[in-house]
Design a protein around this motif. Sequence first.
Motif, PDB file in Angstrom:
ATOM      1  N   ASP A  35      34.529 -22.244 -29.879  1.00 28.38           N
ATOM      2  CA  ASP A  35      33.441 -22.310 -30.853  1.00 28.38           C
ATOM      3  C   ASP A  35      33.996 -21.830 -32.185  1.00 28.38           C
ATOM      4  OD1 ASP A  35      30.297 -22.539 -31.202  1.00 28.38           O
ATOM      5  OD2 ASP A  35      30.950 -20.728 -32.271  1.00 28.38           O
ATOM      6  N   PHE A  36      33.962 -22.723 -33.177  1.00 25.62           N
ATOM      7  CA  PHE A  36      34.567 -22.405 -34.469  1.00 25.62           C
ATOM      8  C   PHE A  36      33.866 -21.239 -35.153  1.00 25.62           C
ATOM      9  CE2 PHE A  36      35.142 -23.159 -39.087  1.00 25.62           C
ATOM     10  CZ  PHE A  36      36.520 -22.997 -39.138  1.00 25.62           C
ATOM     11  N   SER A  37      32.543 -21.175 -35.055  1.00 24.06           N
ATOM     12  CA  SER A  37      31.804 -20.078 -35.675  1.00 24.06           C
ATOM     13  C   SER A  37      32.203 -18.737 -35.058  1.00 24.06           C
ATOM     14  CB  SER A  37      30.295 -20.299 -35.511  1.00 24.06           C
ATOM     15  OG  SER A  37      29.887 -21.471 -36.172  1.00 24.06           O
ATOM     16  N   SER A  38      32.354 -18.735 -33.751  1.00 21.50           N
ATOM     17  CA  SER A  38      32.771 -17.506 -33.071  1.00 21.50           C
ATOM     18  C   SER A  38      34.178 -17.104 -33.503  1.00 21.50           C
ATOM     19  CB  SER A  38      32.732 -17.696 -31.556  1.00 21.50           C
ATOM     20  OG  SER A  38      31.415 -17.978 -31.126  1.00 21.50           O
ATOM     21  N   PHE A  39      35.044 -18.101 -33.668  1.00 24.92           N
ATOM     22  CA  PHE A  39      36.408 -17.842 -34.119  1.00 24.92           C
ATOM     23  C   PHE A  39      36.402 -17.194 -35.498  1.00 24.92           C
ATOM     24  CE2 PHE A  39      40.201 -19.073 -36.464  1.00 24.92           C
ATOM     25  CZ  PHE A  39      41.208 -18.713 -35.599  1.00 24.92           C
ATOM     26  N   LEU A  40      35.605 -17.736 -36.405  1.00 23.64           N
ATOM     27  CA  LEU A  40      35.528 -17.176 -37.755  1.00 23.64           C
ATOM     28  C   LEU A  40      35.008 -15.742 -37.729  1.00 23.64           C
ATOM     29  CD1 LEU A  40      34.165 -20.063 -40.027  1.00 23.64           C
ATOM     30  CD2 LEU A  40      36.444 -19.070 -40.023  1.00 23.64           C
ATOM     31  N   ILE A  41      33.952 -15.526 -36.962  1.00 22.53           N
ATOM     32  CA  ILE A  41      33.334 -14.195 -36.941  1.00 22.53           C
ATOM     33  C   ILE A  41      34.301 -13.155 -36.406  1.00 22.53           C
ATOM     34  CG2 ILE A  41      31.522 -12.799 -35.876  1.00 22.53           C
ATOM     35  CD1 ILE A  41      29.781 -15.345 -35.882  1.00 22.53           C
ATOM     36  N   VAL A  42      34.946 -13.438 -35.283  1.00 17.09           N
ATOM     37  CA  VAL A  42      35.761 -12.428 -34.612  1.00 17.09           C
ATOM     38  C   VAL A  42      37.177 -12.351 -35.185  1.00 17.09           C
ATOM     39  CG1 VAL A  42      36.685 -11.648 -32.408  1.00 17.09           C
ATOM     40  CG2 VAL A  42      34.422 -12.670 -32.504  1.00 17.09           C
ATOM     41  N   ILE A  43      37.906 -13.454 -35.132  1.00 13.12           N
ATOM     42  CA  ILE A  43      39.313 -13.431 -35.531  1.00 13.12           C
ATOM     43  C   ILE A  43      39.453 -13.138 -37.020  1.00 13.12           C
ATOM     44  CG2 ILE A  43      41.502 -14.661 -35.514  1.00 13.12           C
ATOM     45  CD1 ILE A  43      40.335 -14.139 -32.737  1.00 13.12           C
ATOM     46  N   MET A 162      30.524  -8.026 -30.966  1.00 11.29           N
ATOM     47  CA  MET A 162      29.121  -7.630 -30.912  1.00 11.29           C
ATOM     48  C   MET A 162      28.357  -8.144 -32.124  1.00 11.29           C
ATOM     49  SD  MET A 162      26.687  -6.260 -29.315  1.00 11.29           S
ATOM     50  CE  MET A 162      27.603  -5.496 -27.968  1.00 11.29           C
ATOM     51  N   ILE A 163      29.012  -8.151 -33.297  1.00 14.65           N
ATOM     52  CA  ILE A 163      28.364  -8.713 -34.490  1.00 14.65           C
ATOM     53  C   ILE A 163      28.038 -10.182 -34.268  1.00 14.65           C
ATOM     54  CG2 ILE A 163      28.769  -9.370 -36.904  1.00 14.65           C
ATOM     55  CD1 ILE A 163      30.398  -6.769 -37.191  1.00 14.65           C
ATOM     56  N   GLY A 164      29.011 -10.920 -33.697  1.00  7.76           N
ATOM     57  CA  GLY A 164      28.764 -12.329 -33.404  1.00  7.76           C
ATOM     58  C   GLY A 164      27.659 -12.508 -32.379  1.00  7.76           C
ATOM     59  N   THR A 165      27.618 -11.616 -31.386  1.00  3.22           N
ATOM     60  CA  THR A 165      26.561 -11.676 -30.378  1.00  3.22           C
ATOM     61  C   THR A 165      25.191 -11.484 -31.013  1.00  3.22           C
ATOM     62  OG1 THR A 165      28.044 -10.867 -28.645  1.00  3.22           O
ATOM     63  CG2 THR A 165      25.689 -10.609 -28.273  1.00  3.22           C
ATOM     64  N   LEU A 166      25.086 -10.519 -31.911  1.00  4.13           N
ATOM     65  CA  LEU A 166      23.811 -10.267 -32.587  1.00  4.13           C
ATOM     66  C   LEU A 166      23.398 -11.447 -33.455  1.00  4.13           C
ATOM     67  CD1 LEU A 166      24.370  -6.532 -33.615  1.00  4.13           C
ATOM     68  CD2 LEU A 166      22.904  -7.406 -31.782  1.00  4.13           C
ATOM     69  N   ALA A 189      26.667 -16.327 -29.144  1.00  4.00           N
ATOM     70  CA  ALA A 189      26.456 -14.930 -28.780  1.00  4.00           C
ATOM     71  C   ALA A 189      27.439 -14.468 -27.711  1.00  4.00           C
ATOM     72  CB  ALA A 189      25.013 -14.729 -28.301  1.00  4.00           C
ATOM     73  N   LEU A 190      27.682 -15.306 -26.708  1.00  2.42           N
ATOM     74  CA  LEU A 190      28.539 -14.898 -25.599  1.00  2.42           C
ATOM     75  C   LEU A 190      30.025 -15.100 -25.893  1.00  2.42           C
ATOM     76  CD1 LEU A 190      26.441 -16.245 -22.588  1.00  2.42           C
ATOM     77  CD2 LEU A 190      26.563 -13.914 -23.477  1.00  2.42           C
ATOM     78  N   ILE A 191      30.350 -16.204 -26.575  1.00  2.00           N
ATOM     79  CA  ILE A 191      31.762 -16.495 -26.824  1.00  2.00           C
ATOM     80  C   ILE A 191      32.375 -15.486 -27.787  1.00  2.00           C
ATOM     81  CG2 ILE A 191      33.357 -18.175 -27.834  1.00  2.00           C
ATOM     82  CD1 ILE A 191      31.629 -20.382 -26.658  1.00  2.00           C
ATOM     83  N   THR A 192      31.591 -15.014 -28.763  1.00  2.00           N
ATOM     84  CA  THR A 192      32.137 -14.001 -29.668  1.00  2.00           C
ATOM     85  C   THR A 192      32.487 -12.715 -28.909  1.00  2.00           C
ATOM     86  OG1 THR A 192      29.853 -13.416 -30.224  1.00  2.00           O
ATOM     87  CG2 THR A 192      31.037 -14.787 -31.797  1.00  2.00           C
ATOM     88  N   THR A 193      31.656 -12.365 -27.954  1.00  2.00           N
ATOM     89  CA  THR A 193      31.960 -11.198 -27.127  1.00  2.00           C
ATOM     90  C   THR A 193      33.248 -11.416 -26.349  1.00  2.00           C
ATOM     91  OG1 THR A 193      29.609 -10.669 -26.905  1.00  2.00           O
ATOM     92  CG2 THR A 193      31.096  -9.694 -25.298  1.00  2.00           C
ATOM     93  N   LEU A 194      33.424 -12.630 -25.809  1.00  2.00           N
ATOM     94  CA  LEU A 194      34.646 -12.957 -25.069  1.00  2.00           C
ATOM     95  C   LEU A 194      35.867 -12.872 -25.968  1.00  2.00           C
ATOM     96  CD1 LEU A 194      36.136 -14.065 -22.565  1.00  2.00           C
ATOM     97  CD2 LEU A 194      35.601 -16.370 -23.397  1.00  2.00           C
TER      98      LEU A 194
END
Length: 269
Positions: A35-43, A162-166, A189-194
């Motif tokens: 998920d590109f959004s999750s990638f941006l948020i976390v990485i 957790m920020i991505g999850t929220l 929400a879940l992929i950012t946690t992963l």
Amino acid sequence: MDIATIIGIIGCAGAVVYGIVSGDQGFAALGNFWDFSSFLIVIVGCLMCMMTMSENIGDFVNKLKSFMLTIKISESNEGDVIHKIIDLANVARKEGLLQLEEAAEDIDDDFLKKGIMLIVDGTDQELVSSILETELDCIERRHNKICNFWDALAAMGPAWGMIGTLIGLINMLKLLDDPSSIGPNMAVALITTLYGSLIANWICIPVSTKLRAKNAKEIMNKEVICEGILSIQAGENPRVIEEKLKSFLAPAIRDEVLGGGDAKQGGDA
């Protein structure tokens, strides 16, 4: 190249991938975990946060490059260092301290070479000890800064996850009346946690632990050098120096590492 580090990193990735593809969907399931959004948020979020905490961009890049140290094998070990010190002790005992200057030309270790040149120059023993200990402290502080960088990045991963999850949960709750939006927002929400957990436990914590182990080994090598240099300057018998330096090694490997040492050949000179 440190094969253990490479095998460990690849093995962890393989275990995760196997867990993903072992279901009914097979390799097609891998797409569910991108998920590109999750990638941006976390990485990107983690890296930008660590850049903010660094002294400058160059400092940030250098700390990231320290990852390569985990796959680099140390060129010297305690046994090699002790053998070299015993050789130098024999030279000093037979020919005098001034002859160590010529022997120092073949020394690759800058720390050992510096110590030898200090005693060749006739520096007071307390001053030699102070100079070497100061350099040792500075080396350890520099290494700890790098290890602390990876520790901080390990903490950032789950936090940004957790920020991505929220974010995903808030978007989902705002659009509960639209069933089609629940799935994508829950995925974020879940992929950012992963992703955050993977950053911390797959990369950062192992890297930090490995770097601390390498630091401990290097510091011990340099402590051996300090003890050896001061013993040579004090004019101690090479056999005594060998027995003293053996205490830095685990009992199980002392004879294996130092068997047939040079001290036994030149200690009575």
